[in-house]
Write a protein that holds these residues in place. Structure first.
Motif, PDB file in Angstrom:
ATOM      1  N   ARG A 169      -3.705   2.143  -5.138  1.00 24.61           N
ATOM      2  CA  ARG A 169      -3.776   0.866  -5.869  1.00 24.61           C
ATOM      3  C   ARG A 169      -2.831  -0.059  -4.877  1.00 24.61           C
ATOM      4  O   ARG A 169      -1.715  -0.165  -5.166  1.00 24.61           O
ATOM      5  N   HIS A 170      -3.570  -0.884  -4.154  1.00 25.66           N
ATOM      6  CA  HIS A 170      -2.733  -1.700  -3.059  1.00 25.66           C
ATOM      7  C   HIS A 170      -2.353  -3.059  -3.984  1.00 25.66           C
ATOM      8  O   HIS A 170      -3.139  -3.628  -4.723  1.00 25.66           O
TER       9      HIS A 170
ATOM     10  N   ARG B 176       2.938   5.695 -10.053  1.00 19.20           N
ATOM     11  CA  ARG B 176       3.580   4.488  -9.572  1.00 19.20           C
ATOM     12  C   ARG B 176       4.493   4.864  -8.532  1.00 19.20           C
ATOM     13  O   ARG B 176       5.179   5.810  -8.319  1.00 19.20           O
TER      14      ARG B 176
ATOM     15  N   GLN C  82       0.839  -1.241   0.047  1.00 14.80           N
ATOM     16  CA  GLN C  82      -0.105   0.024  -0.007  1.00 14.80           C
ATOM     17  C   GLN C  82       0.868   1.161  -0.061  1.00 14.80           C
ATOM     18  O   GLN C  82       1.748   1.370   0.853  1.00 14.80           O
TER      19      GLN C  82
ATOM     20  N   GLU D 124      -7.826  -0.589   2.106  1.00  9.78           N
ATOM     21  CA  GLU D 124      -7.158   0.141   0.859  1.00  9.78           C
ATOM     22  C   GLU D 124      -7.566   1.563   0.723  1.00  9.78           C
ATOM     23  O   GLU D 124      -8.858   1.816   0.560  1.00  9.78           O
TER      24      GLU D 124
ATOM     25  N   ARG E  83      -5.019  -8.959  -6.136  1.00  7.67           N
ATOM     26  CA  ARG E  83      -5.969  -8.201  -5.734  1.00  7.67           C
ATOM     27  C   ARG E  83      -7.411  -8.866  -5.902  1.00  7.67           C
ATOM     28  O   ARG E  83      -8.261  -8.574  -4.771  1.00  7.67           O
TER      29      ARG E  83
ATOM     30  N   THR F 167      -0.508  -9.344 -10.255  1.00 11.70           N
ATOM     31  CA  THR F 167      -0.945  -8.140  -9.466  1.00 11.70           C
ATOM     32  C   THR F 167      -2.448  -8.179  -9.404  1.00 11.70           C
ATOM     33  O   THR F 167      -2.902  -8.200  -8.279  1.00 11.70           O
ATOM     34  N   ASN F 168      -3.069  -8.504 -10.632  1.00  9.94           N
ATOM     35  CA  ASN F 168      -4.614  -8.327 -10.580  1.00  9.94           C
ATOM     36  C   ASN F 168      -5.191  -9.692  -9.818  1.00  9.94           C
ATOM     37  O   ASN F 168      -6.068  -9.695  -9.022  1.00  9.94           O
TER      38      ASN F 168
ATOM     39  N   GLU G 257       0.086   2.249  -6.635  1.00  4.86           N
ATOM     40  CA  GLU G 257      -0.243   3.440  -7.168  1.00  4.86           C
ATOM     41  C   GLU G 257      -0.751   4.334  -6.066  1.00  4.86           C
ATOM     42  O   GLU G 257      -1.587   3.843  -5.226  1.00  4.86           O
TER      43      GLU G 257
END
Length: 377
Positions: A290-291, A181, A147, A285, A265, A261-262, A176
């Motif tokens: 964007r954690h 970023r 995070q 979050e 999440r 990464t997706n 992000e």
């Protein structure tokens, strides 16, 4: 790449991380790249290192990336590049991995630890100014667990006091804040590619990123004995170059980092749904963030008993980290703000890292959640 519940899958155990499954996905591509290196004998600063540096700089949204031997060296070289040294103070969070504070000590400066925000576990910007003295040279915010730290507030404080910012983004590849970023907010951003990271090598590797061409040149000198031309040493340098073979691994993994990464999440979302009715304190979050969920960290007063209970069911958890940095022997005389780091100290006794890796399925998450509910959470 979203994996749905597979009721036919037999799961005998759930590790905290599963590097072997991920490595099998890229094995052939890694071996092909490594074979090219072996055939050409480009072992030190080969073209693959430069290729990775270009790709990772673009990924972070910066102009320059300098490949290094590990994340600790990235922090140390960043401090050296910014002329931080003896007599200086560097402010950082009190709950990071030891490498953050060790790098400050290696530079000759003194680490000053600031308490954390109880919601996002990152350095609390409201506590930073109390720690600033005429000796303060830099701030190292840590984007813990994936995070982003509250960089807008930290940048404003740093600019007002004329301080440098070095981001410890070792756990935040691709994270992000407001679409920007991690690694691109400060003067230098530092990354670790330790095998268990979201983007990990098959050994140690790291990098420093920056938009400043002079800092990039300085970092390149520092990593290679102060040499721009062989055997001409323009400054006191070090030997902390990224191995070409590790660059091969990272180039292979760069092709998958966004999918992975997706997937992380999605696993976090499954956890959020499955654990919503428990008395665990779940990660939050921030709206601007964007954690990337390097770790999925919850809190519970019976943390140690939970770890033991889940381990008996072959579900393995971790603690990141069990002690504030100011309690470590090398830093017991360090200044803390506020004294004793009460939020860090409270969190350290209750935080629990649940299994988290991109290859987890909804069935894995359901099994972890059931074990937690059976414990009494």
């Amino acid at each position: 790449m979203i994996r749905q519940l597979d009721t036919d899958l037999e799961i005998s155990s759930i590790p905290l991380v599963d590097l072997a499954t991920q490595s099998r996905q890229i094995k052939e591509d890694v071996l092909r790249r490594m074979s090219d290196v072996i055939d050409s004998a480009r072992y030190i600063l080969g073209q693959e290192v430069q290729e990775f540096e270009e790709q990772f700089a673009a990924y972070c949204g910066v102009d320059h990336c300098v490949g290094l031997a590990n994340g600790t060296d990235a922090l140390h070289m960043a401090l050296r590049a910014l002329d931080v040294g003896e007599g200086d103070e560097v402010i950082t969070a009190g709950n990071s991995f030891a490498a953050t504070a060790f790098a400050i000590a290696y530079s000759g400066a003194q680490a000053v630890f600031v308490d954390i925000d109880p919601v996002d576990f990152n350095i609390d910007p409201n506590r930073i100014e109390a720690a600033i003295t005429p000796r303060t040279k830099a701030i190292i915010p840590v984007h813990l667990y994936g995070q982003p730290a509250q960089m807008a507030a930290i940048r404003e404080i740093a600019d007002r006091h004329g301080l440098k910012i070095i981001e410890d983004a070792a756990q935040a590849h691709g994270a992000e804040s407001n679409g920007q970023r991690c690694g691109s907010f400060g003067d230098i951003g530092c990354f670790s590619f330790y095998p268990g990271k979201n983007l990990g090598a098959f050994g140690d590797a790291g990098a420093a990123v920056t938009n400043d061409p002079e800092l990039a040149d300085r970092l390149r000198l520092l990593r290679n004995y102060g040499q721009k031309v062989k055997n001409r040493h323009d400054c006191l340098g070090y030997n902390c170059r990224m191995d070409t073979l590790q660059a091969c691994v990272l180039l292979s993994k760069m092709q998958h980092i966004e999918d992975w990464t997706n997937s992380r999440r999605q696993v976090a979302a499954w956890y959020g749904e499955a654990l919503a009715g428990t008395d665990l304190q779940l990660p939050v979050e921030r709206d601007d963030a964007r954690h990337v969920y390097h770790l999925y960290v919850v809190r519970h007063p019976q943390r140690d008993a939970i770890i033991e209970s889940l381990a008996a069911k072959k579900i393995f958890c971790g603690v990141h980290y069990p002690h504030p940095l100011a309690t470590a022997t090398p830093f017991q005389d360090a200044k803390t703000f506020p004294e004793g780091l009460p939020v860090c100290t409270s969190a350290a006794s209750a935080i629990l890292s649940l299994p988290m890796y991109p290859e987890m399925t909804q069935q894995h998450v359901s099994m972890v959640a059931k074990a937690l509910v059976d414990f009494g959470c």
